[in-house]
Design an enzyme around this catalytic site. Sequence first.
Site, PDB file in Angstrom:
ATOM      1  N   SER B 147       0.816  -1.210   0.000  1.00 62.14           N
ATOM      2  CA  SER B 147       0.000   0.000   0.000  1.00 62.14           C
ATOM      3  C   SER B 147       0.850   1.260   0.000  1.00 62.14           C
ATOM      4  CB  SER B 147      -0.936   0.013   1.208  1.00 62.14           C
ATOM      5  OG  SER B 147      -0.200   0.107   2.387  1.00 62.14           O
ATOM      6  N   LYS B 183      -0.197   4.915   6.126  1.00 62.63           N
ATOM      7  CA  LYS B 183      -0.892   5.829   5.218  1.00 62.63           C
ATOM      8  C   LYS B 183      -0.213   7.181   5.312  1.00 62.63           C
ATOM      9  CE  LYS B 183      -4.388   3.133   4.001  1.00 62.63           C
ATOM     10  NZ  LYS B 183      -3.489   1.972   4.179  1.00 62.63           N
TER      11      LYS B 183
END
Lengths: 224, 224
Positions: B147, B183
């Site tokens: 990710s 993130k």
Amino acid sequence: MDNCSRIQLNTMKDLTYRQREILSFIEHHEWRNGFWPSIREIQEKFNFKSTNAVMGHLRALEKKDAIERITGQARTFRIHHHDTPEVSEMPKNASEVVDIPIIGDIAAGYPDRVEPSGEIGRLQVDIASAGFSKRNRSFALQVRGDSMVDAEIYDGDMVVVEPRDPQDGNIVAALIDGETTLKRFIQKSGEPPYLKAENKFYPELYPINDLTVQGVAKAVVRSI
Amino acid sequence: MDNCSRIQLNTMKDLTYRQREILSFIEHHEWRNGFWPSIREIQEKFNFKSTNAVMGHLRALEKKDAIERITGQARTFRIHHHDTPEVSEMPKNASEVVDIPIIGDIAAGYPDRVEPSGEIGRLQVDIASAGFSKRNRSFALQVRGDSMVDAEIYDGDMVVVEPRDPQDGNIVAALIDGETTLKRFIQKSGEPPYLKAENKFYPELYPINDLTVQGVAKAVVRSI
DNA sequence: TGTATACGTGAACAATTGTCCATTGTCAAG
DNA sequence: CTTGACAATGGACAATTGTTCACGTATACA
């Protein structure tokens, strides 16, 4: 959920659930912020309408010998960890490692706190994973340029290099044209070894002699 | 280019002898007692007749980026370890740092040997560059999945996370759907913050609440 | 000579913070 | 039913503690 934390919870002491919550928060606050919470900060966290609710719990925790405080002084806690430390596989010689827990899953448990059970391993920087050496034979190179981007090593990264003879496939610090660069060391059996840049836009092959290779890259450390 | 990767080698201006003494005492007090000193305790230690003497030094230390404080709150310090303090009352316990020279150019010297002159700085793994803390407030996460590939963070990497509040652009460890993921934290002025995956094949936005962000990624460590 | 930085005194102020009073309620044990 | 431990409210007080203003010295620098 997970039995680890359950076991720990019950073996701990005769603290009530609420007291344990308070204790957890105090510990966590220090862990996260570097200093202890004030009573009113604890109060806020638990939505108490009165600071005295906190005082009661603190008195209980002190009575049960879970914490220690200095009366009248702000943010002065001391946590008493007399739960049994499990047998550690870690080297007793603590001076040899920088010891960092590897936390795989911190989802379980008190949501604002890292459960010890979430730890899946330990990162021992100087020895095991990164080849850091106390002897200071290892050194770090700051990467300039993009000759190793295909090996996911980028401009500005620190590469920890251990001086030793390379083996086939190692990434090495190599002296080429008077400059130290990173290359991959290739040595197929029976053939002379050569170096290879990990960037398709760079020439593939480099000559090599016995002074070229300065060491083998063991780890990449990148500050964010 | 980006100053982050240049690390904090020279960001901290030189401290005076007196300032170093003060800093040492603050550190030492915490080390010995488990909590930070109050300003009047520092005053007493140095026999100042006025608390303002301490205030002056603290202001200087903050200006020189050696410490951090929370204004108005008692006994709230944060020490910034940019370099090894020479004058220290604390035990020189080597377990606190792994000290590695950063070598910029070793081309000139004997190629099989590290020239001290080639050293352009030192990499102190636990503190300066990677946010490793001897108090173990930092922790490492092993990255699963892809990710964050667009931020050059790959499956298997260790990410060192320091628990603190994020700022716009930071890469953070975030609790999403009961899992900890990496993130990027985005917070434009006046707008609510959100999280963003650094992989174009992933959904862009994630909701956020005060329990989501667990800390800020300070470094990536990858074993080769 | 002015100006900046480092270092310090002295006193007052205001915010933070710990403490203690009285009071309410639940629940299990004797 | 009473007692005690646990949990929490509400308000008030006082100690701790950070902050600021005014003022002083010395040193280095352009």
